[in-house]
Write a protein that holds these residues in place. Structure first.
Motif, PDB file in Angstrom:
ATOM      1  N   CYS A  13      -6.219  -1.521  -7.676  1.00  0.00           N
ATOM      2  CA  CYS A  13      -6.840  -1.899  -6.412  1.00  0.00           C
ATOM      3  C   CYS A  13      -8.066  -1.022  -6.193  1.00  0.00           C
ATOM      4  O   CYS A  13      -8.323  -0.083  -6.958  1.00  0.00           O
ATOM      5  CB  CYS A  13      -5.865  -1.785  -5.240  1.00  0.00           C
ATOM      6  SG  CYS A  13      -5.255  -0.118  -4.935  1.00  0.00           S
ATOM      7  N   VAL A  42      -8.830  -2.295   1.626  1.00  0.00           N
ATOM      8  CA  VAL A  42      -8.346  -2.271   0.240  1.00  0.00           C
ATOM      9  C   VAL A  42      -8.461  -3.672  -0.342  1.00  0.00           C
ATOM     10  O   VAL A  42      -8.076  -4.662   0.298  1.00  0.00           O
ATOM     11  CB  VAL A  42      -6.882  -1.785   0.167  1.00  0.00           C
ATOM     12  CG1 VAL A  42      -6.399  -1.784  -1.284  1.00  0.00           C
ATOM     13  CG2 VAL A  42      -6.743  -0.395   0.775  1.00  0.00           C
ATOM     14  N   LEU A  47       0.843  -1.189   0.000  1.00  0.00           N
ATOM     15  CA  LEU A  47       0.000   0.000   0.000  1.00  0.00           C
ATOM     16  C   LEU A  47       0.882   1.244   0.000  1.00  0.00           C
ATOM     17  O   LEU A  47       1.877   1.317   0.725  1.00  0.00           O
ATOM     18  CB  LEU A  47      -0.900   0.020   1.237  1.00  0.00           C
ATOM     19  CG  LEU A  47      -2.049  -0.993   1.283  1.00  0.00           C
ATOM     20  CD1 LEU A  47      -2.788  -0.872   2.606  1.00  0.00           C
ATOM     21  CD2 LEU A  47      -3.006  -0.768   0.121  1.00  0.00           C
ATOM     22  N   VAL A  59     -10.424   0.902  -2.931  1.00  0.00           N
ATOM     23  CA  VAL A  59     -10.555   1.255  -1.519  1.00  0.00           C
ATOM     24  C   VAL A  59     -12.041   1.283  -1.171  1.00  0.00           C
ATOM     25  O   VAL A  59     -12.839   1.923  -1.864  1.00  0.00           O
ATOM     26  CB  VAL A  59      -9.916   2.620  -1.224  1.00  0.00           C
ATOM     27  CG1 VAL A  59     -10.051   2.961   0.259  1.00  0.00           C
ATOM     28  CG2 VAL A  59      -8.442   2.620  -1.630  1.00  0.00           C
ATOM     29  N   CYS A  81      -1.841   1.152  -4.746  1.00  0.00           N
ATOM     30  CA  CYS A  81      -1.186  -0.148  -4.615  1.00  0.00           C
ATOM     31  C   CYS A  81      -0.038  -0.237  -5.608  1.00  0.00           C
ATOM     32  O   CYS A  81      -0.097   0.352  -6.695  1.00  0.00           O
ATOM     33  CB  CYS A  81      -2.177  -1.286  -4.860  1.00  0.00           C
ATOM     34  SG  CYS A  81      -3.482  -1.409  -3.616  1.00  0.00           S
TER      35      CYS A  81
END
Length: 430
Positions: A189, A255, A157, A191, A178
């Motif tokens: 990715c 995530v 991350l 969130v 990411c």
């Protein structure tokens, strides 16, 4: 019968006894030679370097020649140089040498302490070179990287927040992305499940309900570029349910990356809903006591001890100095004095004009949590000075009663060590 009266003629010896005698005579030299050979083998070889054997005219029967049996195998020859034995110190001399080494070390340490303190206190504490504060060159805007999770594999991350301290109706943005943990290559990715709440470690946490937040990568809510892989959200605590809260707020989120790998993380901010003082935005400058003084106007609502910090850059924008202020202020119209010390200007020789920027601070609380009430930061360049020749500023070292007291104490340590060394050298009593 007639007998011969003369002596009888000697008779010839028998043949066998004569042959045995001849063999005996032949064995004598063999026996003698063998004995000599055995004797030579038992005797050690003479030392070629020995004066008894190397010099001409020296007899082997000299009475000074050592017996071969007296020689110790492996011992050095008589001509080998022998190192003189080190002269042993008397107890008094050994004690004096030990004292000399002790006070020599103390003298070096005392001189180092004196010079180190002198150099580190040439400028006052409120006006320091910026290189002494590498973590404060700019206001706190932390970024970090961390693994996505145990099942995240090689995914990391990438986390960043716009600021840590939020005052009044200010907002703050958070960024999440990411990437490959080894190459740094961005990875897709998403969130989700983001909320803002009181930090869980606070004593009265969870008295306020969590507020949902939305991260996006579509150019909304503070996101600069849609589809760039960086998920962004903007949070305004005062307008989103925390107008009556003061302290640490936490933004938590989850995530989801490729391959159904999931993880979670958070951001923390320090929030003050109503600032105890407000900068007016006005700054005046003056040369006082050999230094450049910058006075920032401040309207104080709550009296108390205020702590402020500011940065100064040269004309080219190169960070030069870190200035701070720590004094008590009464309510009303006040000024925060930032002093750029004269000797610091002489040592650094910056190009004028100088720029005052990123002024931040707080009211310090004597008790309670949080321990401070934040004042809204003056971000960016706040003031640009005029141009001055260095001759306008003093080049003397900073001095104070406390500094002089320490210098005197360190100087006494140096003098004491030197006096003991002089006494040991016979130059007089300590």
């Amino acid at each position: 019968m007639k007998h011969d009266s003369g002596p009888p003629a000697p008779s010839s010896p028998p043949a066998r006894p004569a042959r045995r005698g001849r063999w005996f005579l032949l064995l004598i030299p063999l026996v003698v030679g063998g004995g000599g050979l055995l004797l030579c083998m038992r005797m050690p070889a003479p030392d070629p370097d020995s004066p008894e054997t190397s010099g001409p005219g020296v007899s082997s029967s000299s009475p000074d020649r050592a017996s071969p049996r007296a020689r110790v195998p492996g011992a050095p020859s008589a001509s080998a140089p022998v190192a003189p034995a080190a002269s042993a110190l008397s107890p008094e001399e050994a004690e004096r040498e030990a004292q000399r080494q002790l006070w020599t070390a103390r003298l070096e340490r005392a001189r180092f302490s004196l010079e180190s303190y002198r150099q580190s206190t040439r400028y006052p504490h409120e006006s320091r070179p910026i290189e002494e504060h590498p973590d404060r060159v700019y206001p706190a805007s932390p970024s970090r990287k961390q693994p996505l999770g145990k099942k995240g594999g090689d995914i990391s991350l990438r986390l960043e927040q716009e600021k840590v301290f939020v005052v009044g109706e200010e907002s703050v943005r958070f960024f999440v992305g990411c990437e490959n943990a080894h190459t740094g290559q961005p990875l897709p990715c998403e969130v989700h499940s983001a909320t803002a709440s009181e930090a869980p470690y606070l004593e009265q946490a969870a008295r306020l309900g969590a507020v949902p937040l939305e991260f996006n990568d579509s150019g909304r809510l503070g996101d600069k570029v849609a589809g760039d892989g960086t998920w962004t959200t903007s949070f305004q605590p005062f307008r989103q349910g925390f107008a009556l809260f003061e302290g640490t707020l936490r933004v938590g989120f989850s995530v989801r990356a490729a391959g159904n790998a999931e993880g979670s993380s958070f951001f923390d901010i320090q929030f003050t809903p109503a600032p105890p003082a407000t900068f007016t935005g006005k700054v005046r400058e003056v040369v006082e006591q050999g230094s450049l003084r910058l006075y920032a106007g401040l309207q104080v609502r709550k009296p108390g001890r205020y702590v402020f910090a500011a940065r100064v850059d040269d004309e080219a924008g190169v960070p030069l100095a870190y200035l701070d202020f720590n004094e008590e202020l009464e309510a009303g119209a006040r000024e925060v004095r930032f002093s750029l010390f004269g000797l610091l200007l002489h040592d650094k020789k910056p190009d004028f004009p100088l720029r005052l920027r990123d002024v931040e601070g707080f009211l310090l609380r004597e008790r309670g949590d949080p321990d401070r009430e934040l004042v809204k930061t003056l971000a960016g360049v706040v003031h640009t000075t005029g141009e001055y020749p260095l001759e306008r500023f003093a080049s003397d070292e900073w001095t104070s009663e406390e500094r002089q007291r320490y210098l005197d104490e360190f100087s006494r340590d140096v003098a004491e060590a030197q006096a003991h060394l002089d006494e040991l050298a016979g130059k007089g009593p300590p």
